[in-house]
Design a protein around this motif. Structure first.
Motif, mmCIF file in Angstrom:
data_model
loop_
_atom_site.group_PDB
_atom_site.id
_atom_site.type_symbol
_atom_site.label_atom_id
_atom_site.label_comp_id
_atom_site.label_asym_id
_atom_site.label_seq_id
_atom_site.Cartn_x
_atom_site.Cartn_y
_atom_site.Cartn_z
ATOM 1 N N GLU A 8 1.060 -1.026 -0.121
ATOM 2 C CA GLU A 8 -0.009 -0.149 -0.049
ATOM 3 C C GLU A 8 0.728 1.362 -0.147
ATOM 4 O OE1 GLU A 8 -2.605 -0.517 3.279
ATOM 5 O OE2 GLU A 8 -3.869 -2.136 2.295
ATOM 6 N N SER A 9 1.913 1.183 0.811
ATOM 7 C CA SER A 9 2.991 2.290 0.997
ATOM 8 C C SER A 9 3.509 2.458 -0.838
ATOM 9 C CB SER A 9 4.026 2.191 1.827
ATOM 10 O OG SER A 9 5.021 1.301 1.661
ATOM 11 N N ILE A 10 3.774 1.605 -1.583
ATOM 12 C CA ILE A 10 4.438 1.668 -2.724
ATOM 13 C C ILE A 10 3.482 2.549 -3.533
ATOM 14 C CG2 ILE A 10 4.842 0.412 -4.854
ATOM 15 C CD1 ILE A 10 6.411 -1.721 -2.818
ATOM 16 N N CYS A 11 2.080 2.038 -3.334
ATOM 17 C CA CYS A 11 0.972 2.582 -4.330
ATOM 18 C C CYS A 11 0.808 4.044 -3.886
ATOM 19 C CB CYS A 11 -0.326 2.033 -4.007
ATOM 20 S SG CYS A 11 -0.033 0.396 -4.904
ATOM 21 N N MET A 12 0.971 4.580 -2.555
ATOM 22 C CA MET A 12 0.717 5.846 -2.015
ATOM 23 C C MET A 12 1.492 6.660 -2.506
ATOM 24 S SD MET A 12 0.421 7.100 1.918
ATOM 25 C CE MET A 12 2.350 6.863 2.105
ATOM 26 N N PHE A 13 2.816 6.218 -2.315
ATOM 27 C CA PHE A 13 4.115 7.168 -2.793
ATOM 28 C C PHE A 13 4.223 7.262 -4.273
ATOM 29 C CE2 PHE A 13 5.940 6.464 1.685
ATOM 30 C CZ PHE A 13 6.070 7.910 1.854
#
Length: 228
Positions: A8-13
């Protein structure tokens, strides 16, 4: 952090970088190194603005795909930076405009692409190296990055874009953004005889924040990254 949260953090950033125009179309890629030695990496031909957490490529420690879509063809450059910087846990590669423009200027020093313009550039990036142009996906770019022997956490690929490592994904993203903004400052001030940080001011930052500069290191050492 769980693998679900990391995805999820990869997608958010990725979405944040894309929406601010820092990497257009389906350019750019992000990877995270996991505790088991495997990776999460963005898929090939995927826009960073529209990533699906479930489709992020999951690789094992040998680089074999376990799940998700086929990974980016830029795997060799990520692998080279991970192999030469033991502290690197995340890598961001973009095609950000000002950083790419900087690589085309004739006066650029390959060992220190940017002068010490701001404290946060030094604190997040240290110094930035420039490697020559290689066709995207060419394994030779891996050799060029390995030739830097882990001395740099931020590298510019000529006519292509930045590759930046950090000890967290957030650190790698913030360092990449700092590099882009500093490149933009350089281009704005080019030819205007700007005042950069003095050697004394740089030395003070090195002492106060533990900044690691390649000129202070010994070639061939496996360096810890700062990128934070």
């Amino acid at each position: 952090m769980s693998e679900t949260k990391l995805r999820e953090s990869i997608c958010m950033f990725g979405r944040s970088l894309f929406e601010r125009g820092l990497t257009p179309g389906s350019s750019g890629n992000i990877s995270l190194r996991l505790d088991d030695g495997g990776w999460l990496v963005t898929p090939t031909n995927a826009s960073l603005g529209f990533l699906d957490p479930a489709r992020i490529s999951r690789l094992d420690a040998t680089g074999r795909i376990i799940s998700g879509d086929a990974p980016t063809k830029e795997i060799p450059l990520h692998e080279a930076l991970y192999d030469t910087r033991s502290s690197a846990r995340a890598i961001v590669h973009l095609h950000s405009t000002h950083s790419v423009a900087l690589t085309m200027l004739p006066e650029i020093d390959p060992k220190a692409v940017l002068p010490p313009m701001t404290p946060y550039y030094l604190m997040r990036c240290g110094q930035t190296a420039l490697v020559p142009y290689y066709r995207p996906g060419d394994p030779a770019v891996s050799d060029a990055i390995r030739g830097l022997a882990g001395r740099y956490s931020s590298v510019l690929l000529a006519n292509h874009g930045p590759v930046v490592a950090g000890d967290t994904l957030e650190a790698a993203v913030f360092a990449t953004e700092e590099l882009e903004e500093t490149a933009r400052l350089y281009l704005l001030l080019r030819g205007l005889n700007p005042r950069y940080l003095s050697p004394e001011q740089v030395a003070d930052l090195v002492k106060a924040f533990g900044v690691s500069l390649p000129a202070d290191d010994h070639a061939g050492h496996d360096h810890e990254g700062h990128g934070h």
